[in-house]
Design a protein around this motif. Structure first.
Motif, mmCIF file in Angstrom:
data_model
loop_
_atom_site.group_PDB
_atom_site.id
_atom_site.type_symbol
_atom_site.label_atom_id
_atom_site.label_comp_id
_atom_site.label_asym_id
_atom_site.label_seq_id
_atom_site.Cartn_x
_atom_site.Cartn_y
_atom_site.Cartn_z
ATOM 1 N N LEU A 276 13.971 34.793 6.118
ATOM 2 C CA LEU A 276 14.111 33.304 6.745
ATOM 3 C C LEU A 276 12.854 32.846 5.947
ATOM 4 O O LEU A 276 12.872 31.644 5.358
ATOM 5 N N TYR B 104 12.433 29.355 3.624
ATOM 6 C CA TYR B 104 11.695 28.249 4.330
ATOM 7 C C TYR B 104 10.840 27.880 3.074
ATOM 8 O O TYR B 104 10.517 26.609 2.937
ATOM 9 N N LEU C 147 15.702 25.101 8.726
ATOM 10 C CA LEU C 147 15.029 26.448 8.590
ATOM 11 C C LEU C 147 13.803 26.290 9.273
ATOM 12 O O LEU C 147 13.396 27.552 10.071
#
Length: 387
Positions: free
Chosen positions: A81, A85, A119
Motif C-alpha cells: 500500500l 500511496y 489510498l
C-alpha cells in the motif's frame, strides 16, 4: 473506476461568457531553478528508497517461511500500500518540478485526487487492523491462532481495500461537476480538497460537508480504535511478570505506535484542524510529511526495530550472494554452442559411419554435463531456498 475518472470533463454551462477550466496549474514549491533541482533530487532519492525499502519488506515476507504469520502478512500488504500511496503523488510532482508549464489536465487532477484520498483511507484502515492483530496477540495469546487465521487476514485486507476505494467516487464526482470558471492556479504540488474548492465559482456546502464528514469519521473512528487497542494492550503488558516478556511486547508494538503517531499527527493537523490559519508553505510541508516521508520511514522503522525482519533480510542477502556466485560458476563452465552441436551430431549419427570417434570427442564430452540447464551448485541453492 480508472476510466470513470478519465472521462471526467468540466460541467457545461449555458452562459457563453464563462470560460471553463480544462487544466490546472500546480505551482508546487517556490524557489529559483537551483532550489527546484535540489528538491527534484531530494524527492527522487526519497521515492527510490521508498520503492526499495517497501519492496524489500514484501520480498522478505514472501520468501522467508518464518514470516508467514498474520502480523507479517499485514505488514507485507501495508508495504505494498505504501508503494502505491507514494506513487500517487511523487511521479507527477517530479515531472511538475522539471516542467515549464506545470499544468495537469482536468481528468488527471481528479484522478490523482481520488487515488490520494482512497489510498490514505485504506492506510487508516490498515493501521486499525494491525492494531487489532497486536491486541489479539498480546491480550489473548491462547486464542490468537484460532481467531487470526489466514482466511480472516485475507478478509480484513480485502475489506480495507474495498472500503478505501469505494468510499470516494461519488463525492469526488460531484466535486468535479462544480463550475471551475475562474483561475486555474493551484498553490500546491497535488490536487487537494481545499485548493480545488477555492477555485470553484459556485459554493457547494452540501458536497463539502459530506466529503469532510466522511474523512473525519474515518480518521476519528480508526484513531479511537487504535488508542483503545493499545490502552488495553499496555495494561496487559504491565501485568507480565518477566521483564524480558515486557521488553518483547514493547518491541513488537513500538514500531506500530511510531508509524501511527507519524501518520495521524500530520493528517489531523491538515484535515481536522482548521487550515485557514496555516500558511500555504506549511500545508505543503505537512502534506510531504504524511504522503512522502511516512512511506519512506516505515521500512526503516519496521526493519530496524524487529529482530525477525532483520534476520529475514540477512538471509535474503546471503541467498542472493550464493545464487550470484553459483551463476558465475555456471556461466564459466557452460559449454559453447559448437560443443553442443558436436555432441548432438555424435549422438544422432551411427558409430560405424561416423567420422568422429569416441576418443576424439572425449575432451568435449567431459565438458558437457548431463544437466546443461543448471549446475549442481545452483540446483542445491534453489533446493535450499525452497526449503
Amino acid at each position: 473506476m480508472f476510466f470513470f475518472f478519465i472521462g471526467l470533463r468540466p460541467m457545461n454551462r449555458s452562459a457563453t461568457h464563462i470560460h471553463l477550466v480544462t487544466e490546472f496549474i500546480l505551482l508546487g514549491f517556490p524557489g529559483c531553478w537551483e532550489i527546484q533541482i535540489f528538491l527534484f533530487s531530494l524527492f527522487l532519492v526519497a521515492y527510490v528508497l521508498t520503492l526499495l525499502g517497501n519492496g524489500t519488506i514484501i520480498c522478505a515476507v514472501r520468501w522467508d517461511p518464518r514470516l508467514h504469520t498474520p502480523m507479517y502478512f499485514l505488514l507485507g500488504n501495508f508495504a505494498f500500500l505504501e508503494i502505491w500511496y507514494a506513487s500517487s503523488t511523487v511521479p507527477n510532482m517530479l515531472a511538475n518540478i522539471l516542467s515549464k508549464t506545470k499544468t495537469i489536465s482536468f481528468s488527471a487532477c481528479f484522478l490523482q485526487f481520488y487515488f490520494f484520498f482512497s489510498l490514505g483511507t485504506t492506510e487508516c484502515l490498515f493501521l486499525a487492523v494491525m492494531a487489532y492483530d497486536r491486541y489479539l496477540a498480546i491480550c489473548h495469546p491462547l486464542h490468537y491462532p484460532t481467531i487470526m487465521t489466514g482466511k480472516l487476514c485475507r478478509i480484513l485486507v480485502s475489506l480495507c481495500w474495498l472500503t478505501g476505494f469505494l468510499g470516494y467516487p461519488i463525492p469526488i464526482f460531484f466535486i468535479s461537476q462544480l463550475p471551475f470558471c475562474g483561475s486555474n492556479i493551484i498553490d500546491h504540488f497535488l490536487c487537494d480538497m481545499d485548493p480545488l474548492m477555492s477555485l470553484s465559482c459556485a459554493p457547494a456546502p452540501i458536497t463539502e460537508f459530506v466529503f469532510y464528514t466522511q474523512s473525519s469519521l474515518v480518521l476519528f473512528f480508526t484513531i479511537m480504535y487504535i488508542l483503545r487497542s493499545y490502552t488495553l494492550l499496555l495494561r496487559a503488558v504491565f501485568q507480565v511478570p518477566s521483564a524480558a516478556g515486557r521488553r518483547k511486547a514493547f518491541a513488537t508494538c513500538g514500531s506500530h505506535l511510531v508509524v501511527v503517531s507519524l501518520f495521524y499527527g500530520t493528517v489531523m493537523v491538515m484535515y481536522v484542524s482548521p487550515t485557514y490559519g496555516i500558511p500555504t508553505l506549511m500545508q505543503k510541508i505537512l502534506t510531504v510529511a504524511y504522503s512522502i516521508m511516512t512511506p519512506l520511514f516505515n521500512p526503516l522503522i519496521y526493519s530496524l526495530r524487529n529482530k525477525d525482519m532483520k534476520l529475514a533480510l540477512k538471509n535474503i542477502l546471503f541467498r542472493m550472494r550464493i545464487s550470484r556466485g553459483a551463476w558465475v560458476v555456471w556461466s564459466v563452465k557452460r559449454p559453447t554452442s559448437a560443443q553442443v552441436m558436436i555432441s548432438r551430431s555424435v549422438s544422432s549419427s551411427p558409430a560405424s559411419g561416423s567420422v568422429l570417434t569416441a576418443q576424439s570427442l572425449e575432451p568435449v564430452s567431459d565438458s558437457v554435463s548431463p544437466s546443461l540447464s543448471a549446475p549442481p551448485l545452483f540446483m542445491l541453492c534453489l533446493s535450499l531456498s525452497q526449503k
